[in-house]
Design an enzyme around this catalytic site. Structure first.
Site, PDB file in Angstrom:
ATOM      1  N   ARG A  98       6.964  13.480   5.862  1.00 55.84           N
ATOM      2  CA  ARG A  98       7.865  13.295   4.721  1.00 55.84           C
ATOM      3  C   ARG A  98       7.281  12.364   3.660  1.00 55.84           C
ATOM      4  O   ARG A  98       7.366  12.644   2.468  1.00 55.84           O
ATOM      5  CB  ARG A  98       9.208  12.740   5.208  1.00 55.84           C
ATOM      6  N   LYS A 133       7.368   3.264 -18.116  1.00 56.35           N
ATOM      7  CA  LYS A 133       8.584   3.800 -17.496  1.00 56.35           C
ATOM      8  C   LYS A 133       8.206   4.563 -16.224  1.00 56.35           C
ATOM      9  O   LYS A 133       8.310   5.783 -16.132  1.00 56.35           O
ATOM     10  CB  LYS A 133       9.328   4.696 -18.482  1.00 56.35           C
ATOM     11  N   LYS A 165       7.446  -5.301 -29.146  1.00 56.23           N
ATOM     12  CA  LYS A 165       8.390  -4.211 -29.345  1.00 56.23           C
ATOM     13  C   LYS A 165       9.603  -4.692 -30.139  1.00 56.23           C
ATOM     14  O   LYS A 165       9.642  -5.841 -30.588  1.00 56.23           O
ATOM     15  CB  LYS A 165       8.781  -3.626 -27.986  1.00 56.23           C
ATOM     16  N   GLU A 195       5.421  -2.673 -32.707  1.00 57.47           N
ATOM     17  CA  GLU A 195       6.312  -1.534 -32.934  1.00 57.47           C
ATOM     18  C   GLU A 195       7.159  -1.772 -34.176  1.00 57.47           C
ATOM     19  O   GLU A 195       7.671  -2.882 -34.387  1.00 57.47           O
ATOM     20  CB  GLU A 195       7.218  -1.357 -31.718  1.00 57.47           C
ATOM     21  N   ASP A 216       8.220   4.027 -34.180  1.00 58.75           N
ATOM     22  CA  ASP A 216       9.194   4.382 -33.160  1.00 58.75           C
ATOM     23  C   ASP A 216      10.362   5.171 -33.738  1.00 58.75           C
ATOM     24  O   ASP A 216      11.048   4.706 -34.658  1.00 58.75           O
ATOM     25  CB  ASP A 216       9.717   3.113 -32.479  1.00 58.75           C
TER      26      ASP A 216
END
Length: 279
Positions: A98, A133, A165, A195, A216
């Site tokens: 698994r 992410k 950011k 950003e 962005d």
């Protein structure tokens, strides 16, 4: 480069989670002397990623298990193709099945999705890159899978490069001066990216002396304007809500880099199976 120690760390954690004090089912039903062979079979087409991970996982409990990889990372496969063969003590094969499948299914899904995004920008100069992410603890594996699909990696961690950011920028009263101060204190080899989410922020950022400017959630028209405005003064990256349907148009605006969170944060595990039989 995905290092074996990184793989081993993830596999050890996964096996400890899945079988912390043994495999009760196999120990109750399967004789200790039983042997088994198994084929890793594709149920759908895709791009391979995680061959070495599969091997390490399948041999984690018992090193006498043998794994033959029949396809290399980055290779495409079709449904019903056999990707690897496994043989060894049946209990050991079943115990590790698994976790090995979980990892190779996710990695191959990321590689397959990345390949689709890369194909969508073919004919442009845009580079498709991932983001942070990623699944906690699996970043090294998932980043490797992106490369298997023909994509590229963004910074690996917060320690690798400066990337201011929107939440950083919101706290800075004078963006140009803040960038200049950062540049003065950082080593000369450190890359600085900032950003922005409006065209009027571009000049103050460039005046501070950045290496990359991230546009962005810009419209296509604003991306074209931004690319023209920046010129050759910095690398231009686009990000925000990028999909397979939109990435081609984004690439044709002339941006250098397109970062895509969807490469890792929302993939569906590829359908691969381990078909086991008595040997």
């Amino acid at each position: 480069m995905l290092e074996r120690r990184q793989i081993q760390r993830v596999v050890e954690m996964a096996l400890d989670e899945d079988a912390p004090s043994g495999d009760l089912t196999s120990e109750a039903f399967i004789p200790e002397s039983a042997s088994a062979t198994a084929d890793l079979v594709a149920r759908e087409p895709g791009v391979m990623a995680g061959g070495e991970v599969f091997e390490v996982a399948m041999t984690a409990y018992d090193p006498s298990v043998e794994v033959e990889l029949l396809i290399a990372d980055g290779d495409r496969f079709e449904a019903r193709d056999v990707l690897a063969r496994v043989s060894g003590p049946a209990r050991a094969v079943l115990r590790c099945e698994r976790i090995a499948l979980n990892l190779v299914q996710r990695m191959s899904a990321i590689a397959t999705q990345t390949a689709a995004y890369v194909a969508a920008v073919e004919g442009t100069s845009a580079r498709v890159v991932d983001t942070r992410k990623t699944t906690p603890g699996l970043r090294a594996l998932e980043r490797h899978a992106v490369r298997c699909g023909g994509g590229h990696n963004h910074r690996f961690s917060l320690s690798d490069a400066v990337m201011a950011k929107d939440n950083h920028v919101a706290l800075l009263p004078d963006l140009t001066e803040a960038i200049r101060r950062a540049r003065a204190t950082l080593p000369h080899t450190t890359h600085i990216e900032v950003e922005v989410d409006r065209l009027d922020q571009i000049e103050p950022v460039l005046a501070g002396g950045v290496d990359t400017i991230l546009l962005d959630n810009f419209s296509l028209a604003d991306l074209r304007t931004g690319v023209e405005q920046v010129g050759d003064r910095a690398v231009v990256e686009a990000s925000g809500g990028v999909t397979l349907d939109t990435i081609g148009d984004i690439a044709r605006t002339g941006v250098d880099v397109i970062s895509v969170g969807a490469l890792t944060h929302s993939v569906r595990a590829l359908d691969l199976g381990l078909d086991v039989k008595v040997s």
